[in-house]
Scaffold this motif. Structure first.
Motif, PDB file in Angstrom:
ATOM      1  N   TYR A 485       0.892  -1.156  -0.023  1.00  0.00           N
ATOM      2  CA  TYR A 485       0.039  -0.123   0.096  1.00  0.00           C
ATOM      3  C   TYR A 485       0.785   1.466   0.178  1.00  0.00           C
ATOM      4  O   TYR A 485       2.195   0.895   0.353  1.00  0.00           O
ATOM      5  CB  TYR A 485      -0.854   0.036   0.806  1.00  0.00           C
ATOM      6  N   GLN A 486       0.603   2.362  -0.590  1.00  0.00           N
ATOM      7  CA  GLN A 486       0.668   3.413  -0.740  1.00  0.00           C
ATOM      8  C   GLN A 486      -0.304   4.119  -0.286  1.00  0.00           C
ATOM      9  O   GLN A 486      -0.651   4.591  -0.966  1.00  0.00           O
ATOM     10  CB  GLN A 486       1.992   3.662  -2.482  1.00  0.00           C
ATOM     11  N   PRO A 487       0.402   5.741   0.785  1.00  0.00           N
ATOM     12  CA  PRO A 487      -0.638   6.534   0.913  1.00  0.00           C
ATOM     13  C   PRO A 487      -0.668   7.320   0.388  1.00  0.00           C
ATOM     14  O   PRO A 487       0.381   7.654  -0.828  1.00  0.00           O
ATOM     15  CB  PRO A 487       0.447   6.988   2.616  1.00  0.00           C
ATOM     16  N   GLN A 488      -1.180   8.076   0.413  1.00  0.00           N
ATOM     17  CA  GLN A 488      -1.875   8.884  -0.311  1.00  0.00           C
ATOM     18  C   GLN A 488      -2.530  10.661   0.678  1.00  0.00           C
ATOM     19  O   GLN A 488      -3.570   9.705   1.648  1.00  0.00           O
ATOM     20  CB  GLN A 488      -3.531   9.197  -1.795  1.00  0.00           C
ATOM     21  N   PHE A 701       7.150  11.207   0.314  1.00  0.00           N
ATOM     22  CA  PHE A 701       5.948  10.624   1.793  1.00  0.00           C
ATOM     23  C   PHE A 701       6.267   9.442   2.200  1.00  0.00           C
ATOM     24  O   PHE A 701       6.437   9.156   3.295  1.00  0.00           O
ATOM     25  CB  PHE A 701       4.114  10.552   0.981  1.00  0.00           C
ATOM     26  N   ALA A 702       5.963   8.039   1.517  1.00  0.00           N
ATOM     27  CA  ALA A 702       6.554   6.947   1.194  1.00  0.00           C
ATOM     28  C   ALA A 702       6.468   5.631   0.492  1.00  0.00           C
ATOM     29  O   ALA A 702       5.646   5.899  -0.636  1.00  0.00           O
ATOM     30  CB  ALA A 702       5.793   5.823   2.539  1.00  0.00           C
ATOM     31  N   ARG A 703       7.669   4.950   0.878  1.00  0.00           N
ATOM     32  CA  ARG A 703       7.824   4.121  -0.908  1.00  0.00           C
ATOM     33  C   ARG A 703       6.026   2.720  -0.532  1.00  0.00           C
ATOM     34  O   ARG A 703       6.082   2.787   0.776  1.00  0.00           O
ATOM     35  CB  ARG A 703       8.766   3.343  -0.777  1.00  0.00           C
ATOM     36  N   PRO A 704       5.622   2.329  -1.253  1.00  0.00           N
ATOM     37  CA  PRO A 704       5.121   1.321  -1.132  1.00  0.00           C
ATOM     38  C   PRO A 704       5.336   0.760   0.151  1.00  0.00           C
ATOM     39  O   PRO A 704       6.400  -0.256  -0.074  1.00  0.00           O
ATOM     40  CB  PRO A 704       4.711  -0.028  -2.029  1.00  0.00           C
ATOM     41  N   GLY A 705       4.479   0.029   1.104  1.00  0.00           N
ATOM     42  CA  GLY A 705       4.725  -0.810   2.628  1.00  0.00           C
ATOM     43  C   GLY A 705       3.379  -2.085   2.900  1.00  0.00           C
ATOM     44  O   GLY A 705       2.765  -1.840   2.073  1.00  0.00           O
ATOM     45  N   ALA A 708       1.161  -3.843   7.758  1.00  0.00           N
ATOM     46  CA  ALA A 708       1.579  -3.233   8.789  1.00  0.00           C
ATOM     47  C   ALA A 708       2.338  -2.431   8.783  1.00  0.00           C
ATOM     48  O   ALA A 708       1.737  -0.755   9.731  1.00  0.00           O
ATOM     49  CB  ALA A 708       2.561  -4.418   9.320  1.00  0.00           C
ATOM     50  N   GLN A 709       3.051  -1.525   7.734  1.00  0.00           N
ATOM     51  CA  GLN A 709       3.775  -0.246   7.626  1.00  0.00           C
ATOM     52  C   GLN A 709       2.271   0.818   7.345  1.00  0.00           C
ATOM     53  O   GLN A 709       2.566   1.669   7.692  1.00  0.00           O
ATOM     54  CB  GLN A 709       4.611  -0.780   6.543  1.00  0.00           C
ATOM     55  N   ALA A 710       0.942   0.252   6.510  1.00  0.00           N
ATOM     56  CA  ALA A 710       0.060   1.479   6.308  1.00  0.00           C
ATOM     57  C   ALA A 710      -0.125   1.828   7.470  1.00  0.00           C
ATOM     58  O   ALA A 710      -1.187   3.073   7.457  1.00  0.00           O
ATOM     59  CB  ALA A 710      -0.443   0.653   5.200  1.00  0.00           C
ATOM     60  N   GLU A 715      -1.937   5.826  10.956  1.00  0.00           N
ATOM     61  CA  GLU A 715      -1.802   6.803  12.476  1.00  0.00           C
ATOM     62  C   GLU A 715      -1.061   7.907  13.067  1.00  0.00           C
ATOM     63  O   GLU A 715      -1.146   8.959  13.158  1.00  0.00           O
ATOM     64  CB  GLU A 715      -0.936   5.881  13.834  1.00  0.00           C
ATOM     65  N   VAL A 716      -0.086   7.922  11.557  1.00  0.00           N
ATOM     66  CA  VAL A 716       1.243   8.984  12.146  1.00  0.00           C
ATOM     67  C   VAL A 716       1.054   9.426  10.820  1.00  0.00           C
ATOM     68  O   VAL A 716       2.094   8.724  10.438  1.00  0.00           O
ATOM     69  CB  VAL A 716       2.388   9.614  13.416  1.00  0.00           C
ATOM     70  N   ALA A 717       0.744  10.192   9.585  1.00  0.00           N
ATOM     71  CA  ALA A 717       0.722  10.673   8.617  1.00  0.00           C
ATOM     72  C   ALA A 717       1.999  11.029   8.295  1.00  0.00           C
ATOM     73  O   ALA A 717       3.022  11.875   8.929  1.00  0.00           O
ATOM     74  CB  ALA A 717       0.337  11.514   8.308  1.00  0.00           C
ATOM     75  N   PRO A 718       2.823  10.436   6.862  1.00  0.00           N
ATOM     76  CA  PRO A 718       4.235  10.773   6.771  1.00  0.00           C
ATOM     77  C   PRO A 718       4.236  11.819   6.573  1.00  0.00           C
ATOM     78  O   PRO A 718       4.029  12.671   5.558  1.00  0.00           O
ATOM     79  CB  PRO A 718       4.773   9.793   6.003  1.00  0.00           C
TER      80      PRO A 718
END
Length: 724
Positions: A485-488, A701-705, A708-710, A715-718
């Motif tokens: 999952y990669q966050p938006q 922001f984040a690489r796909p993870g 659990a990482q997502a 909980e804490v937005a990058p």
């Protein structure tokens, strides 16, 4: 069996004659006492007697009944015994007659015997003499009847066998010891056009085609031939040219059975008895069946089986001579377009035309075959250099440059040609054909209408491809797929508002493989439907789990393949899964590509509309790369635009990005959500924010993870370090 026009032989023998084991005797005498005493004196088992006193009574009795023997008095009240004999002669009766007379004159006896009497007894006579005369006459009559019956049986048998031989549908003949005809039945006229009289005493070999003469002579005159031992052979007999119609066949194929006939000593052959059956139709049928088994019915070219046989033979010959050969694999480009547009009949016409043109480019010893569909193969034996095959390939491309005239208009056909060389590219028919096929597919992928030689790098690539396909078939079963999952991230809200589900394949040998590597393979193999269904199930389940953990307004984005939209039930599949996991439809966002939207070849617009009516979100991925998407936004009721990473990558400042400015304006104008993907630098994020794009995703922001990482990101937005 009754021969036409003939009576059965047994009818002519027996007629109405009395049975031989029952003897009926007629006594004709005007002496009543004699008529009474003779039956008693001549009585035997099986004998019966009738009596008459006059000529008239005797003839009346004979008209009613046949007799074995007549004891006839010479002198009768109304005539003489000669009158009875005369009646018997006129009516062609065969009763035996003994004249009993008291006449002394020799003329009476002579007249009686000449009149047909079997014997003459003068009165007075001794009873024993009469008994002997009766026994002798009856015995002689029995022998005569038996001999007559046997003769008639023989004549009937001869007529029967002659009829069978003369009427036989087979050619029947006999030859003397020198192989000359001594008999031949009338069938020869119909079969070969000769009058049989013209063949008598002529050698049989004059009817045999020259190629078969030695073979038949070796069988007919073999020293080991024993009378009664037959031989069988197929050969061709020459037809009479004088009776042949124009274009007629010059020979007739027959199956000949020959039987040496016994000579006078019973062991030395005295000629030959032969039966020849016309098998021309059977041979023609066999030839047709054989042709159909080894040739393509549409183009009349050799098929796959015959091509393989010729290729294997050419390889063996090349190995003996240390020579070379080439195999071409030819596939017609865009052939499906003809079938789908004009119908299969036009497609067949095109294939026949292509086959004809291909044939004109080849040498005399080359082989052109059709493997099936729009695939052809060519065998080029005895080539000296690879350039020889290249010359033929160029001739083929040139020959197809002119359009083909079809019923619905002209069509320009092109082909992709792969070439494999022996021994460089393989030493078996299977390897050469397969390698030529691989080279041809490389031409297909490179733009078609060209040729290419096989090389080992292609082989390695295809081996890897086959291994990948085999492993991919088992990936679902072995639970090797995983969603990352990669966050938006919303820059205004400083939190994660969505997740894009990205598929990864945890290969047991090669580690993690991205979708760009295996998704195209899955689409070609027809596995993409099952994979997409698995992705949908996993994404909905994960979103349902996050909602239970309190992230109620999170949106889940997932990609569907263009192939998924060819399914009639794609909308039902998505909505059913969403409802089963109790996820609000608006929180599932299905991404489609701009190119798929623009083509709309499989009714994508209708399915997108159905998804939107079901409450689902639909995003256009890589928006802007098609340069003509604006006209389609009216047709496709999408909810989100995703700015392609190619535009984000080159961002330097607001003034240098008219395309992104236009896209943000389009999104505002149509009331659509806007997401920028591929954001990797803080400067890019700041520029996008200034241009009006709030939601972003990318390595900044984040690489796909993993899930659990997502969850931790929820909980804490990058947060990126923004430039000042």
């Amino acid at each position: 069996m009754v021969i036409p026009g003939e009576q059965p032989f047994y009818a002519s023998v027996t007629g109405n004659a009395p049975e031989l084991d029952a003897c009926r005797i007629l006594v004709v005498d005007d002496d009543a006492s004699l008529r009474r005493t003779l039956p008693r004196a001549l009585a035997r088992e099986g004998r019966s007697f009738d009596e008459s006193a006059t000529v008239a009574d005797a003839i009346a009795a004979l008209e009613r009944q046949r007799y074995n023997l007549i004891l006839l008095d010479y002198r009768l009240p109304d005539g003489t015994g000669l009158d009875v004999l005369d009646w018997l002669t006129r009516h062609e009766r065969d009763e035996a007659v003994i004249i009993i007379s008291g006449e002394d004159a020799i003329d009476a006896a002579i007249g009686a015997l000449r009149g047909g009497a079997d014997d003459y007894v003068r009165k007075p006579y001794h009873l024993a003499q009469l008994q002997r005369t009766v026994e002798s006459t009856l015995h002689k009559t029995t022998l005569e009847h038996a001999n007559q019956a046997m003769s008639q049986r023989l004549r009937a048998s001869e007529r029967l066998h002659r009829f069978l031989v003369e009427s036989s549908p087979d050619l029947i003949f006999t030859l003397d010891t020198e192989g000359r005809f001594t008999y031949i039945n009338p069938r020869v006229t119909q079969m070969l056009g000769y009058e049989r009289a013209s063949l008598m005493r002529r050698p049989f070999s004059t009817l045999v085609m020259a190629e078969d003469v030695d073979r038949i002579n070796s069988l007919m005159f073999a020293r080991g031939n024993t009378p009664g031992e037959s031989f069988n052979v197929e050969l061709r007999l020459r037809r009479n040219r004088e009776t042949l119609i124009e274009g007629g066949v010059e020979s007739t194929t027959v199956s000949l059975t020959g039987i040496p006939m016994p000579g006078s000593k019973g062991r030395i052959s005295n000629g030959l008895y032969g039966v020849a059956r016309d098998i021309s139709e059977r041979k023609r049928a066999e030839e047709i069946i054989t042709f159909q088994a080894y040739h393509d019915q549409l183009t009349r070219l050799p098929n796959r089986v015959l091509f393989k046989d010729r290729l294997e033979l050419a390889i063996a010959q090349a190995q003996r001579r240390t020579g070379a050969l080439a195999v071409m694999f030819i596939d017609v480009d865009r052939f499906k377009l003809v079938n789908d547009t004009f119908g299969h009949a036009e497609g067949d016409t095109l294939l026949r035309g292509i086959a004809a043109r291909l044939s004109t480019t080849l040498r005399r010893g080359d082989t052109l075959a059709r493997l099936g569909g729009d695939e052809f193969t060519v065998l080029l034996p005895d080539i000296n250099h690879p350039e020889d095959a290249e010359i033929i390939a160029r001739k083929i491309l040139e020959a197809l440059s002119l359009p083909f005239r079809l019923e619905h208009g002209d069509f320009r056909a092109t082909v992709s040609i792969g070439i494999a060389l022996f021994p460089r590219d393989g030493d078996t028919a299977e390897d050469l054909t397969r390698h030529a096929d691989i080279a041809m597919y490389q031409v297909k992928r490179s733009g078609k209408n060209a040729f290419r030689f096989f090389d080992t790098e292609l082989n390695a690539h295809y081996r890897e491809r086959i291994a990948l396909e085999n492993d991919l078939r088992l990936a679902l079963e072995r639970a090797e797929f995983e969603l990352y999952y990669q966050p938006q991230v919303s820059m205004k809200q400083h939190r994660v508002v969505g997740m894009e589900a990205l598929l990864r394949w945890n290969h047991p040998a090669h580690g993690q493989i991205g979708p760009a590597t295996f998704i195209p393979v899955a689409e070609e193999m027809g596995l993409i439907g099952d994979i997409s269904h698995w992705v949908l199930e996993q994404a909905c389940a994960q979103l349902a789990l996050w909602r239970k953990e309190g992230f109620d307004d999170l949106r889940m984005s997932l990609n569907l393949s263009p192939h998924d939209f060819s399914r009639k039930d794609i909308v039902e599949m998505v909505t059913e899964c969403v409802h089963r996991h109790a996820v609000p439809p608006a929180q599932i966002e299905v991404e489609i590509t701009e190119s798929m939207m623009m083509q709309d070849t499989i009714g994508v617009a209708a399915k997108v509309k159905a998804m939107r009516e079901a409450g689902l979100s639909v995003a256009i991925d890589d928006f802007g790369t098609g340069y003509s998407a604006l006209a389609y936004l009216q047709k496709f009721p999408v909810s989100t635009l995703k700015i392609d990473r190619s535009f984000v990558r080159d961002l330097d400042g607001p003034s240098t990005n008219p395309i992104i400015s236009a896209i943000t304006g389009i999104a505002r104008g149509f009331g659509l959500h806007l997401i920028a993907e591929g954001v990797e630098r803080a400067e890019q994020a700041e520029t996008l924010r200034i241009l009006g794009c709030d939601i972003m995703q990318g390595y900044l922001f984040a690489r796909p993870g993993t899930a659990a990482q997502a969850t931790a990101w929820l909980e804490v937005a990058p947060q990126p370090a923004m430039p000042h």
